[in-house]
Design a protein around this motif. Structure first.
Motif, PDB file in Angstrom:
ATOM      1  N   GLU A  47       0.831  -1.205   0.000  1.00 50.15           N
ATOM      2  CA  GLU A  47       0.000   0.000   0.000  1.00 50.15           C
ATOM      3  C   GLU A  47       0.865   1.255   0.000  1.00 50.15           C
ATOM      4  OE1 GLU A  47      -3.950  -1.606   2.402  1.00 50.15           O
ATOM      5  OE2 GLU A  47      -2.185  -0.929   3.541  1.00 50.15           O
ATOM      6  N   GLN A  48       1.932   1.231   0.757  1.00 52.22           N
ATOM      7  CA  GLN A  48       2.830   2.389   0.806  1.00 52.22           C
ATOM      8  C   GLN A  48       3.459   2.626  -0.568  1.00 52.22           C
ATOM      9  OE1 GLN A  48       5.945   2.198   3.724  1.00 52.22           O
ATOM     10  NE2 GLN A  48       6.301   4.403   3.624  1.00 52.22           N
ATOM     11  N   LEU A  85       2.862   5.968  -2.810  1.00 52.29           N
ATOM     12  CA  LEU A  85       3.960   6.792  -3.302  1.00 52.29           C
ATOM     13  C   LEU A  85       3.914   6.925  -4.824  1.00 52.29           C
ATOM     14  CD1 LEU A  85       6.858   5.569  -0.983  1.00 52.29           C
ATOM     15  CD2 LEU A  85       5.566   7.714  -0.832  1.00 52.29           C
ATOM     16  N   GLU A  86       3.562   5.844  -5.504  1.00 51.58           N
ATOM     17  CA  GLU A  86       3.416   5.890  -6.968  1.00 51.58           C
ATOM     18  C   GLU A  86       2.294   6.846  -7.365  1.00 51.58           C
ATOM     19  OE1 GLU A  86       4.662   5.184 -10.678  1.00 51.58           O
ATOM     20  OE2 GLU A  86       5.557   4.104  -8.998  1.00 51.58           O
ATOM     21  N   LEU A  87       1.169   6.744  -6.673  1.00 53.27           N
ATOM     22  CA  LEU A  87       0.036   7.626  -6.956  1.00 53.27           C
ATOM     23  C   LEU A  87       0.389   9.079  -6.664  1.00 53.27           C
ATOM     24  CD1 LEU A  87      -2.919   7.976  -7.780  1.00 53.27           C
ATOM     25  CD2 LEU A  87      -3.553   7.468  -5.410  1.00 53.27           C
ATOM     26  N   ARG A  88       1.055   9.324  -5.547  1.00 52.47           N
ATOM     27  CA  ARG A  88       1.450  10.688  -5.188  1.00 52.47           C
ATOM     28  C   ARG A  88       2.374  11.276  -6.244  1.00 52.47           C
ATOM     29  NH1 ARG A  88       4.839  11.375   0.129  1.00 52.47           N
ATOM     30  NH2 ARG A  88       6.476  10.885  -1.358  1.00 52.47           N
ATOM     31  N   LEU A 105       0.291  12.086  -9.296  1.00 47.94           N
ATOM     32  CA  LEU A 105      -0.554  13.259  -9.084  1.00 47.94           C
ATOM     33  C   LEU A 105       0.232  14.566  -9.108  1.00 47.94           C
ATOM     34  CD1 LEU A 105      -2.957  11.904  -6.320  1.00 47.94           C
ATOM     35  CD2 LEU A 105      -3.498  12.355  -8.723  1.00 47.94           C
ATOM     36  N   SER A 106       1.481  14.536  -8.706  1.00 51.26           N
ATOM     37  CA  SER A 106       2.286  15.755  -8.763  1.00 51.26           C
ATOM     38  C   SER A 106       2.990  15.897 -10.105  1.00 51.26           C
ATOM     39  CB  SER A 106       3.301  15.795  -7.618  1.00 51.26           C
ATOM     40  OG  SER A 106       4.280  14.801  -7.779  1.00 51.26           O
ATOM     41  N   GLY A 107       3.332  14.783 -10.751  1.00 48.00           N
ATOM     42  CA  GLY A 107       4.075  14.841 -12.004  1.00 48.00           C
ATOM     43  C   GLY A 107       3.247  15.131 -13.233  1.00 48.00           C
ATOM     44  N   MET A 108       2.053  14.563 -13.316  1.00 48.27           N
ATOM     45  CA  MET A 108       1.247  14.725 -14.525  1.00 48.27           C
ATOM     46  C   MET A 108       0.876  16.178 -14.802  1.00 48.27           C
ATOM     47  SD  MET A 108       0.313  12.882 -16.997  1.00 48.27           S
ATOM     48  CE  MET A 108      -0.607  13.236 -18.465  1.00 48.27           C
ATOM     49  N   PRO A 109       0.475  16.949 -13.792  1.00 45.88           N
ATOM     50  CA  PRO A 109       0.195  18.368 -14.091  1.00 45.88           C
ATOM     51  C   PRO A 109       1.418  19.120 -14.638  1.00 45.88           C
ATOM     52  CG  PRO A 109      -0.792  17.757 -12.011  1.00 45.88           C
ATOM     53  CD  PRO A 109       0.085  16.603 -12.433  1.00 45.88           C
ATOM     54  N   ARG A 110       2.607  18.774 -14.177  1.00 46.46           N
ATOM     55  CA  ARG A 110       3.820  19.414 -14.705  1.00 46.46           C
ATOM     56  C   ARG A 110       4.028  19.048 -16.170  1.00 46.46           C
ATOM     57  NH1 ARG A 110       6.036  17.642  -9.665  1.00 46.46           N
ATOM     58  NH2 ARG A 110       7.225  16.050 -10.780  1.00 46.46           N
ATOM     59  N   VAL A 111       3.787  17.778 -16.513  1.00 47.60           N
ATOM     60  CA  VAL A 111       3.920  17.328 -17.900  1.00 47.60           C
ATOM     61  C   VAL A 111       2.927  18.081 -18.792  1.00 47.60           C
ATOM     62  CG1 VAL A 111       3.551  15.334 -19.437  1.00 47.60           C
ATOM     63  CG2 VAL A 111       4.820  15.055 -17.295  1.00 47.60           C
TER      64      VAL A 111
END
Length: 165
Positions: A21-22, A26-29, A32-38
């Motif tokens: 789960e951790q 971490l993958e989801l986090r 969620l932070s990387g895709m908007p930058r892309v």
């Protein structure tokens, strides 16, 4: 903390994440932070607009020809009204949107795209759709896409039920 015995209080009721789960969290986090930058990089490079500006342009372009009320736009985008208001002010200064008093009651504002706004959204859409298709849809099978959609809907519904969304 994981691996430690609870000492009482709120920690006694904490349901710690398993290792799997951790890793997933971490993958989801990161996603969620990387895709908007892309998205921002692609839109800025190709059309000189940010991801949030494109979201507004796209939503207004899909509204009725006479425009959309700013409060309705905030609801469509699921953003705070103040966020939409500040963004609309900047976009108006850039010549992308026009604002005028709503004719039906005079209290709200109708938002519409200017000629430059229409040109921008039309120019931005092909590159944006290609990025989304290549990044999100192409790597997954139809079954994986259906599962992803169902999972996201389930997560969102749980957040709404708890009053978090």
């Amino acid at each position: 903390m994981p691996g430690q015995e609870p000492t009482g209080g709120a920690e006694a009721f904490t349901r710690w994440l398993s290792t799997d789960e951790q890793h997933l969290w971490l993958e989801l986090r990161e996603f969620l932070s990387g895709m908007p930058r892309v998205v921002d990089r692609q839109l800025s490079r190709d059309s000189e607009v940010s991801g949030v500006e494109y979201a507004v342009l796209a939503a207004v372009s899909e509204a009725r020809p006479e425009g959309v009320r700013s409060g309705d736009l905030a609801a469509i985008l699921e953003w705070e009204k103040s966020r939409v208001s500040h963004l609309l002010r900047r976009m108006e200064c850039k010549g992308l949107v026009g604002r005028c008093a709503a004719s039906d009651d005079g209290r709200g504002q109708k938002i519409s795209l200017t000629d430059d706004g229409w040109a921008t959204v039309r120019a931005a859409a092909p590159g944006h759709v290609s990025l989304v298709r290549e990044t999100i849809f192409d790597p997954l099978t139809r079954a994986e896409l259906a599962q992803l959609r169902a999972s996201l809907q389930k997560i969102r519904a749980a957040a709404v039920e708890k009053g978090l969304w």
